[in-house]
Enzyme design. Sequence first.
Site, mmCIF file in Angstrom:
data_model
loop_
_atom_site.group_PDB
_atom_site.id
_atom_site.type_symbol
_atom_site.label_atom_id
_atom_site.label_comp_id
_atom_site.label_asym_id
_atom_site.label_seq_id
_atom_site.Cartn_x
_atom_site.Cartn_y
_atom_site.Cartn_z
ATOM 1 N N ARG A 23 0.829 -1.203 0.000
ATOM 2 C CA ARG A 23 0.000 0.000 0.000
ATOM 3 C C ARG A 23 0.863 1.252 0.000
ATOM 4 N NH1 ARG A 23 -5.203 -1.668 0.456
ATOM 5 N NH2 ARG A 23 -5.415 -3.755 1.348
ATOM 6 N N ASP A 24 0.404 2.251 -0.781
ATOM 7 C CA ASP A 24 1.108 3.537 -0.830
ATOM 8 C C ASP A 24 1.024 4.210 0.540
ATOM 9 O OD1 ASP A 24 1.934 5.578 -3.408
ATOM 10 O OD2 ASP A 24 1.538 6.522 -1.454
ATOM 11 N N ILE A 25 2.105 4.852 0.938
ATOM 12 C CA ILE A 25 2.177 5.490 2.247
ATOM 13 C C ILE A 25 1.299 6.742 2.314
ATOM 14 C CG2 ILE A 25 4.124 7.074 1.847
ATOM 15 C CD1 ILE A 25 5.339 6.008 4.476
ATOM 16 N N ASN A 61 4.227 6.347 -13.771
ATOM 17 C CA ASN A 61 4.898 7.612 -14.036
ATOM 18 C C ASN A 61 6.327 7.319 -14.497
ATOM 19 O OD1 ASN A 61 2.764 9.386 -13.224
ATOM 20 N ND2 ASN A 61 3.243 8.917 -11.085
ATOM 21 N N GLU A 107 8.766 10.137 -8.578
ATOM 22 C CA GLU A 107 9.580 10.543 -7.425
ATOM 23 C C GLU A 107 10.537 9.453 -6.954
ATOM 24 O OE1 GLU A 107 6.730 11.649 -4.478
ATOM 25 O OE2 GLU A 107 6.362 13.625 -5.364
ATOM 26 N N VAL A 108 10.132 8.208 -7.115
ATOM 27 C CA VAL A 108 10.972 7.109 -6.621
ATOM 28 C C VAL A 108 11.646 6.432 -7.813
ATOM 29 C CG1 VAL A 108 10.992 4.917 -5.386
ATOM 30 C CG2 VAL A 108 9.484 6.762 -4.610
ATOM 31 N N HIS A 128 7.602 1.406 -10.834
ATOM 32 C CA HIS A 128 6.445 0.924 -10.074
ATOM 33 C C HIS A 128 5.180 1.320 -10.796
ATOM 34 C CE1 HIS A 128 7.706 4.887 -8.641
ATOM 35 N NE2 HIS A 128 6.421 5.167 -8.462
ATOM 36 N N HIS A 167 1.138 2.225 -10.096
ATOM 37 C CA HIS A 167 0.120 2.542 -9.092
ATOM 38 C C HIS A 167 -1.171 1.833 -9.501
ATOM 39 C CE1 HIS A 167 2.165 6.273 -7.407
ATOM 40 N NE2 HIS A 167 2.822 6.119 -8.550
HETATM 41 P P1 5GP Z 1 5.794 8.222 -8.157
HETATM 42 O O1 5GP Z 1 5.494 9.692 -8.045
HETATM 43 O O2 5GP Z 1 7.276 7.949 -8.120
HETATM 44 O O3 5GP Z 1 5.090 7.567 -9.309
HETATM 45 O O4 5GP Z 1 5.149 7.556 -6.879
HETATM 46 C C1 5GP Z 1 5.849 7.293 -5.718
HETATM 47 C C2 5GP Z 1 4.844 6.870 -4.672
HETATM 48 O O5 5GP Z 1 5.542 6.230 -3.625
HETATM 49 C C3 5GP Z 1 4.056 8.031 -4.034
HETATM 50 O O6 5GP Z 1 2.662 7.825 -4.245
HETATM 51 C C4 5GP Z 1 4.459 7.969 -2.560
HETATM 52 O O7 5GP Z 1 3.385 8.273 -1.681
HETATM 53 C C5 5GP Z 1 4.948 6.546 -2.401
HETATM 54 N N1 5GP Z 1 5.972 6.345 -1.394
HETATM 55 C C6 5GP Z 1 7.109 7.081 -1.237
HETATM 56 N N2 5GP Z 1 7.851 6.590 -0.225
HETATM 57 C C7 5GP Z 1 7.174 5.504 0.242
HETATM 58 C C8 5GP Z 1 7.449 4.565 1.278
HETATM 59 O O8 5GP Z 1 8.472 4.625 1.973
HETATM 60 N N3 5GP Z 1 6.533 3.585 1.486
HETATM 61 C C9 5GP Z 1 5.386 3.487 0.724
HETATM 62 N N4 5GP Z 1 4.539 2.481 1.004
HETATM 63 N N5 5GP Z 1 5.099 4.351 -0.260
HETATM 64 C C10 5GP Z 1 5.984 5.347 -0.503
#
Ligand code: 5GP
Length: 125
Positions: free
Chosen positions: A38-40, A97, A105-106, A110, A112
């Site tokens: 699950r997303d944080i 993304n 961001e990560v 991944h 969603h």
């Molecule tokens: P992006 O913007 O890279 O597509 O999405 C990154 C997602 O990772 C965001 O929705 C953010 O809330 C989630 N996220 C970032 N750090 C963590 C974490 O440490 N644990 C979890 N479960 N989700 C994370």
Amino acid sequence: MTVSCADPYDPANIFARILRGEIPSDRVYEDAHVLAFRDIAPVAPVHVLVVPKAPAVALPDFAATASDADLAGFVRGIAATAHTLGLEEDGYRVVINAGGDAGQEVPHLHAHIFGGRPLGPMLAR
Ligand code: 5GP
């Protein structure tokens, strides 16, 4: 800070650490190819991230370098996660993304999965 698809893979990124079990996560599905948790900071009643176990920054390097088994396993893992979450009847959305304009961001690929309510139009106009 957003990710560039051209960045080198950093094995210290947060999702690599979650994959290695160094950081806790609320896991909902796992198989040989993916881990889903699950997303944080959820933005829908169901908001789950599906992370391929193979190292890749984003979709371009994954598509270019991953094995056929890992490529297929990612897609199957997304569908299996949605099935496990019971989302098939009402439907769900999958978003990947890739890079700065998408707001990635990560720096570990991944997908969603969003669900649990009608999700509205894909993008705000
Ligand atoms: P992006 O913007 O890279 O597509 O999405 C990154 C997602 O990772 C965001 O929705 C953010 O809330 C989630 N996220 C970032 N750090 C963590 C974490 O440490 N644990 C979890 N479960 N989700 C994370």
